[in-house]
Design a protein around this motif. Structure first.
Motif, PDB file in Angstrom:
ATOM      1  N   GLU A  99      14.758   1.609 -10.357  1.00  0.00           N
ATOM      2  CA  GLU A  99      15.809   2.567  -9.970  1.00  0.00           C
ATOM      3  C   GLU A  99      15.294   3.994  -9.842  1.00  0.00           C
ATOM      4  OE1 GLU A  99      17.802   3.366 -14.339  1.00  0.00           O
ATOM      5  OE2 GLU A  99      18.431   1.616 -13.190  1.00  0.00           O
ATOM      6  N   LEU A 100      14.159   4.298 -10.438  1.00  0.00           N
ATOM      7  CA  LEU A 100      13.593   5.646 -10.348  1.00  0.00           C
ATOM      8  C   LEU A 100      12.660   5.817  -9.147  1.00  0.00           C
ATOM      9  CD1 LEU A 100      12.771   6.209 -14.135  1.00  0.00           C
ATOM     10  CD2 LEU A 100      14.793   6.973 -12.862  1.00  0.00           C
ATOM     11  N   SER A 101      12.447   4.733  -8.398  1.00  0.00           N
ATOM     12  CA  SER A 101      11.543   4.779  -7.253  1.00  0.00           C
ATOM     13  C   SER A 101      12.030   5.770  -6.200  1.00  0.00           C
ATOM     14  CB  SER A 101      11.430   3.393  -6.616  1.00  0.00           C
ATOM     15  OG  SER A 101      10.626   3.468  -5.460  1.00  0.00           O
ATOM     16  N   LYS A 102      11.074   6.486  -5.623  1.00  0.00           N
ATOM     17  CA  LYS A 102      11.384   7.457  -4.570  1.00  0.00           C
ATOM     18  C   LYS A 102      11.250   6.824  -3.172  1.00  0.00           C
ATOM     19  CE  LYS A 102      11.291  11.368  -7.231  1.00  0.00           C
ATOM     20  NZ  LYS A 102      12.144  10.977  -8.316  1.00  0.00           N
ATOM     21  N   ILE A 103      10.851   5.556  -3.127  1.00  0.00           N
ATOM     22  CA  ILE A 103      10.666   4.865  -1.854  1.00  0.00           C
ATOM     23  C   ILE A 103      12.024   4.665  -1.187  1.00  0.00           C
ATOM     24  CG2 ILE A 103       9.859   2.734  -0.760  1.00  0.00           C
ATOM     25  CD1 ILE A 103       7.615   4.489  -1.864  1.00  0.00           C
ATOM     26  N   ASN A 133      14.353   3.161   2.213  1.00  0.00           N
ATOM     27  CA  ASN A 133      14.365   2.026   3.129  1.00  0.00           C
ATOM     28  C   ASN A 133      13.554   2.337   4.386  1.00  0.00           C
ATOM     29  OD1 ASN A 133      15.276  -0.629   3.324  1.00  0.00           O
ATOM     30  ND2 ASN A 133      16.807  -0.043   4.821  1.00  0.00           N
ATOM     31  N   ASP A 134      13.607   3.595   4.848  1.00  0.00           N
ATOM     32  CA  ASP A 134      12.835   4.002   6.029  1.00  0.00           C
ATOM     33  C   ASP A 134      11.342   3.782   5.816  1.00  0.00           C
ATOM     34  OD1 ASP A 134      15.185   4.747   7.200  1.00  0.00           O
ATOM     35  OD2 ASP A 134      14.844   6.902   7.070  1.00  0.00           O
ATOM     36  N   ASP A 135      10.861   4.007   4.607  1.00  0.00           N
ATOM     37  CA  ASP A 135       9.444   3.802   4.300  1.00  0.00           C
ATOM     38  C   ASP A 135       9.068   2.330   4.493  1.00  0.00           C
ATOM     39  OD1 ASP A 135       9.162   6.514   3.533  1.00  0.00           O
ATOM     40  OD2 ASP A 135       9.871   6.046   1.519  1.00  0.00           O
ATOM     41  N   ILE A 136       9.944   1.449   4.041  1.00  0.00           N
ATOM     42  CA  ILE A 136       9.710   0.004   4.190  1.00  0.00           C
ATOM     43  C   ILE A 136       9.761  -0.375   5.674  1.00  0.00           C
ATOM     44  CG2 ILE A 136      10.508  -2.308   3.562  1.00  0.00           C
ATOM     45  CD1 ILE A 136       9.474  -0.681   1.155  1.00  0.00           C
ATOM     46  N   GLU A 137      10.737   0.181   6.393  1.00  0.00           N
ATOM     47  CA  GLU A 137      10.864  -0.098   7.839  1.00  0.00           C
ATOM     48  C   GLU A 137       9.603   0.338   8.587  1.00  0.00           C
ATOM     49  OE1 GLU A 137      13.275  -1.754   9.439  1.00  0.00           O
ATOM     50  OE2 GLU A 137      14.289  -2.092   7.537  1.00  0.00           O
ATOM     51  N   LEU A 138       9.071   1.497   8.244  1.00  0.00           N
ATOM     52  CA  LEU A 138       7.837   1.980   8.888  1.00  0.00           C
ATOM     53  C   LEU A 138       6.660   1.062   8.590  1.00  0.00           C
ATOM     54  CD1 LEU A 138       8.147   5.844   8.412  1.00  0.00           C
ATOM     55  CD2 LEU A 138       8.183   4.589  10.578  1.00  0.00           C
ATOM     56  N   ALA A 139       6.588   0.569   7.370  1.00  0.00           N
ATOM     57  CA  ALA A 139       5.515  -0.357   6.991  1.00  0.00           C
ATOM     58  C   ALA A 139       5.636  -1.656   7.782  1.00  0.00           C
ATOM     59  CB  ALA A 139       5.562  -0.636   5.487  1.00  0.00           C
ATOM     60  N   ILE A 140       6.861  -2.134   7.972  1.00  0.00           N
ATOM     61  CA  ILE A 140       7.079  -3.360   8.749  1.00  0.00           C
ATOM     62  C   ILE A 140       6.687  -3.123  10.206  1.00  0.00           C
ATOM     63  CG2 ILE A 140       8.857  -4.930   9.633  1.00  0.00           C
ATOM     64  CD1 ILE A 140      10.299  -4.513   6.895  1.00  0.00           C
ATOM     65  N   GLU A 141       7.055  -1.963  10.734  1.00  0.00           N
ATOM     66  CA  GLU A 141       6.686  -1.624  12.118  1.00  0.00           C
ATOM     67  C   GLU A 141       5.167  -1.591  12.280  1.00  0.00           C
ATOM     68  OE1 GLU A 141       7.331   2.213  14.941  1.00  0.00           O
ATOM     69  OE2 GLU A 141       9.074   1.589  13.754  1.00  0.00           O
ATOM     70  N   SER A 201       0.832  -1.204   0.000  1.00  0.00           N
ATOM     71  CA  SER A 201       0.000   0.000   0.000  1.00  0.00           C
ATOM     72  C   SER A 201       0.871   1.261   0.000  1.00  0.00           C
ATOM     73  CB  SER A 201      -0.935   0.012   1.215  1.00  0.00           C
ATOM     74  OG  SER A 201      -0.232   0.324   2.400  1.00  0.00           O
ATOM     75  N   LYS A 202       2.136   1.110   0.390  1.00  0.00           N
ATOM     76  CA  LYS A 202       3.052   2.253   0.460  1.00  0.00           C
ATOM     77  C   LYS A 202       3.923   2.390  -0.787  1.00  0.00           C
ATOM     78  CE  LYS A 202       2.516   2.623   5.149  1.00  0.00           C
ATOM     79  NZ  LYS A 202       1.317   3.312   5.506  1.00  0.00           N
TER      80      LYS A 202
END
Length: 93
Positions: A63-67, A69-77, A28-29
């Protein structure tokens, strides 16, 4: 509230729930068109009345993604927070 004794079936249900939630929240993110490869591994163990649930997320983004690693970490949290609620509602005595 203590955790009730968990069976392997309970661990399977918890793992599946967590996998589904993490998958749903992460995707979703992240715009699907930016995801090149996505894999989740869930490892749930129960020893000495201690539940341990770990997640390994492998996500390859365009490679053009603005996502970040912090965004993924927040989603996991966020997924862990929902897992805590699920366990409280279903596996506490």
């Amino acid at each position: 509230m203590s955790l009730k004794k968990l069976s392997q079936e309970d661990l399977d249900v918890i793992s599946q729930y967590f996998s589904d939630k993490a998958n749903e929240i992460i995707l979703s993110k992240v715009p699907s068109k930016e995801v090149l490869d996505f894999d989740l591994q869930i490892d749930a163990s129960y020893d000495d009345e201690e539940l341990d649930v770990n997640i390994d997320v492998n996500i390859a983004l365009d490679e053009l993604s603005k996502i970040k690693n912090d965004d993924i970490e927040l989603a996991i949290e966020e997924a862990y927070n929902q897992l805590d609620v699920f366990i409280d509602e279903n596996y506490r005595e």
